[in-house]
Write a protein that holds these residues in place. Sequence first.
Motif, mmCIF file in Angstrom:
data_model
loop_
_atom_site.group_PDB
_atom_site.id
_atom_site.type_symbol
_atom_site.label_atom_id
_atom_site.label_comp_id
_atom_site.label_asym_id
_atom_site.label_seq_id
_atom_site.Cartn_x
_atom_site.Cartn_y
_atom_site.Cartn_z
ATOM 1 N N ILE A 1 66.880 -4.335 -21.824
ATOM 2 C CA ILE A 1 67.559 -4.939 -20.679
ATOM 3 C C ILE A 1 67.425 -3.977 -19.494
ATOM 4 O O ILE A 1 67.905 -2.851 -19.558
ATOM 5 N N PRO A 2 66.769 -4.403 -18.415
ATOM 6 C CA PRO A 2 66.504 -3.491 -17.293
ATOM 7 C C PRO A 2 67.709 -3.311 -16.383
ATOM 8 O O PRO A 2 68.361 -4.269 -15.984
ATOM 9 N N LYS A 3 67.992 -2.064 -16.061
ATOM 10 C CA LYS A 3 69.038 -1.747 -15.100
ATOM 11 C C LYS A 3 68.571 -0.557 -14.270
ATOM 12 O O LYS A 3 68.005 0.402 -14.798
ATOM 13 N N THR A 4 68.730 -0.629 -13.008
ATOM 14 C CA THR A 4 68.557 0.505 -12.102
ATOM 15 C C THR A 4 68.813 0.023 -10.696
ATOM 16 O O THR A 4 68.339 -1.047 -10.301
ATOM 17 N N GLY B 1 72.646 -2.717 -32.754
ATOM 18 C CA GLY B 1 72.992 -1.475 -32.081
ATOM 19 C C GLY B 1 72.803 -1.667 -30.587
ATOM 20 O O GLY B 1 71.952 -2.449 -30.161
ATOM 21 N N ILE B 2 73.582 -0.954 -29.785
ATOM 22 C CA ILE B 2 73.453 -1.070 -28.331
ATOM 23 C C ILE B 2 73.720 0.283 -27.699
ATOM 24 O O ILE B 2 74.572 1.052 -28.169
ATOM 25 N N LEU B 3 72.959 0.601 -26.650
ATOM 26 C CA LEU B 3 73.176 1.856 -25.922
ATOM 27 C C LEU B 3 72.825 1.659 -24.459
ATOM 28 O O LEU B 3 72.132 0.721 -24.082
ATOM 29 N N THR B 4 73.325 2.576 -23.638
ATOM 30 C CA THR B 4 72.990 2.611 -22.215
ATOM 31 C C THR B 4 72.429 3.988 -21.897
ATOM 32 O O THR B 4 72.997 5.002 -22.286
ATOM 33 N N GLY B 5 71.291 4.017 -21.188
ATOM 34 C CA GLY B 5 70.655 5.289 -20.875
ATOM 35 C C GLY B 5 70.338 5.412 -19.403
ATOM 36 O O GLY B 5 70.309 4.418 -18.658
ATOM 37 N N GLY B 6 70.091 6.644 -18.957
ATOM 38 C CA GLY B 6 69.777 6.886 -17.550
ATOM 39 C C GLY B 6 71.018 6.867 -16.690
ATOM 40 O O GLY B 6 72.136 7.003 -17.167
ATOM 41 N N GLY B 7 70.834 6.673 -15.385
ATOM 42 C CA GLY B 7 71.967 6.644 -14.472
ATOM 43 C C GLY B 7 72.818 5.407 -14.687
ATOM 44 O O GLY B 7 72.307 4.330 -14.988
ATOM 45 N N ASP B 8 74.133 5.571 -14.556
ATOM 46 C CA ASP B 8 75.003 4.404 -14.693
ATOM 47 C C ASP B 8 74.868 3.503 -13.477
ATOM 48 O O ASP B 8 74.541 3.952 -12.377
ATOM 49 N N VAL B 9 75.118 2.224 -13.666
ATOM 50 C CA VAL B 9 75.157 1.258 -12.561
ATOM 51 C C VAL B 9 76.242 0.229 -12.870
ATOM 52 O O VAL B 9 76.545 -0.037 -14.041
ATOM 53 N N TYR C 1 64.369 -8.319 -10.869
ATOM 54 C CA TYR C 1 65.732 -7.842 -10.640
ATOM 55 C C TYR C 1 66.211 -6.995 -11.805
ATOM 56 O O TYR C 1 65.966 -7.323 -12.975
ATOM 57 N N CYS C 2 66.912 -5.916 -11.477
ATOM 58 C CA CYS C 2 67.540 -5.040 -12.468
ATOM 59 C C CYS C 2 69.043 -5.003 -12.217
ATOM 60 O O CYS C 2 69.493 -5.002 -11.063
ATOM 61 N N ILE C 3 69.820 -4.944 -13.288
ATOM 62 C CA ILE C 3 71.270 -4.819 -13.153
ATOM 63 C C ILE C 3 71.588 -3.590 -12.283
ATOM 64 O O ILE C 3 71.025 -2.520 -12.477
ATOM 65 N N GLY C 4 72.483 -3.752 -11.344
ATOM 66 C CA GLY C 4 72.922 -2.650 -10.484
ATOM 67 C C GLY C 4 72.379 -2.706 -9.079
ATOM 68 O O GLY C 4 72.938 -2.078 -8.168
ATOM 69 N N PHE C 5 71.296 -3.447 -8.869
ATOM 70 C CA PHE C 5 70.644 -3.459 -7.555
ATOM 71 C C PHE C 5 71.538 -4.093 -6.492
ATOM 72 O O PHE C 5 71.710 -3.557 -5.396
ATOM 73 N N SER C 6 72.134 -5.229 -6.797
ATOM 74 C CA SER C 6 72.950 -5.926 -5.800
ATOM 75 C C SER C 6 74.147 -5.085 -5.375
ATOM 76 O O SER C 6 74.454 -4.982 -4.186
ATOM 77 N N THR D 1 68.786 -2.130 -25.809
ATOM 78 C CA THR D 1 68.834 -0.950 -24.955
ATOM 79 C C THR D 1 68.926 -1.352 -23.496
ATOM 80 O O THR D 1 68.134 -2.145 -23.007
ATOM 81 N N LEU D 2 69.909 -0.788 -22.807
ATOM 82 C CA LEU D 2 70.108 -1.023 -21.386
ATOM 83 C C LEU D 2 69.701 0.231 -20.640
ATOM 84 O O LEU D 2 70.303 1.295 -20.848
ATOM 85 N N GLY D 3 68.675 0.130 -19.806
ATOM 86 C CA GLY D 3 68.238 1.338 -19.120
ATOM 87 C C GLY D 3 67.196 1.060 -18.067
ATOM 88 O O GLY D 3 66.791 -0.078 -17.829
ATOM 89 N N GLY D 4 66.775 2.152 -17.433
ATOM 90 C CA GLY D 4 65.716 2.086 -16.452
ATOM 91 C C GLY D 4 64.379 2.411 -17.085
ATOM 92 O O GLY D 4 64.199 2.323 -18.315
ATOM 93 N N ASP D 5 63.445 2.833 -16.273
ATOM 94 C CA ASP D 5 62.080 3.046 -16.732
ATOM 95 C C ASP D 5 62.011 4.013 -17.914
ATOM 96 O O ASP D 5 61.338 3.742 -18.907
ATOM 97 N N GLY D 6 62.720 5.136 -17.841
ATOM 98 C CA GLY D 6 62.641 6.133 -18.904
ATOM 99 C C GLY D 6 63.192 5.627 -20.222
ATOM 100 O O GLY D 6 62.548 5.733 -21.273
ATOM 101 N N THR D 7 64.398 5.074 -20.186
ATOM 102 C CA THR D 7 65.032 4.562 -21.400
ATOM 103 C C THR D 7 64.196 3.461 -22.039
ATOM 104 O O THR D 7 63.996 3.428 -23.264
#
Length: 364
Positions: A133-136, A4-12, A146-151, A110-116
């Motif tokens: 998987i960290p993204k923010t 299963g896969i999901l993305t949570g929080g703000g998109d990046v 590094y988190c996905i979306g930073f660059s 799960t792809l997300g930031g701190d909350g997710t």
Amino acid sequence: MRLGILTGGGDVPGLNPCIRAVVLAADDRGWQVLGFRRGWQGLLDIDPDDPVSVAANTVDLNRERVRGLDRLGGTILHTSRCDPRTAAGGDRTAHVTHVLERLGIDVMITLGGDGTLRFSAHLDSIGVPVISIPKTMDNDVNGTDYCIGFSTAVTRSVAAINALRTTTESHERIAVIELFGRRSGETALLSGFLAQVDRTVIAEVPADLDVLLPLLARDKATNPANYAVLVVSEGAGLVGGAAADMSGSATTRNDGGVGHRIARAIEAAGGGGTVVQELAYLMRAGEPDALDRMVGLAFGALAVQLIERRETGRMVTLTSGNYCHVPADSVLEGAKHVDVERLYDREQYRARLKSVEGMPMFLY
């Protein structure tokens, strides 16, 4: 194996390349991937006995479905800010685990930031296999450099800051440019450094207007073009809460964000007109840059490799320039912040690199 896969929080930007990488790597192994729509909210909206609700909140992902996905920004799975533990009606963790079991999900990615990712760590603690998987774009998830979306956020911000120089110079004003970053000033610090702005206020260091305003006035006066540029994190504070109730135009605006508060203070102090701009969602709009594509693809591939080795309960990371992984509950140890002593001059409100040798590419 059914993932299963999901993305949570703000998109990046970079989420879609990561989703594509997961699907392709899973398909190479003969595994299935089920995408959950709208983050954790999608699982809460599923009644596993109701095929209509399942169809409305999930999507089967295969090679054809993710073709060209690496070129797209945002997330095809859509997103929400939802923690099932604080849902209306109380903690619904049991519902989430029930849905996962009924739909035959062996491992959640799960792809997300701190909350997710905090809820992901919670699932891991009760025995649900998870890869995080960290993204923010704030780059503030603990445990990874590094988190996905930073660059992409930095790239967008630098371009916008430099574009705003033309109108700021034309009107001989002071530009106050507010960037996202509630708890961490990394995005503002690096964007301000790369755009070579006059001053940068970060979330970690409250700004003293009695110090900052004279610095900006001097920057403007000593610039032959008679303008100055200030970048500020949205989460930045002011010493003593200064200017919190200031009225005035700030170029005819009355918004309450820290950027507008500083702009009103500049004008009230006789610093002339200001250009106030909140970059906000533009920082994460559009397609990912090259680095976020690369990291998204690599994080997705590493997640599947860990699952193949039966190493779940992990978060994929970049540490000192190397792809690694740490326990999923690393996010619970706090948020990541700017190393102020090493990277910031709190007296001059500027980035300061005491030593570059041996530092990772992104300075963190």
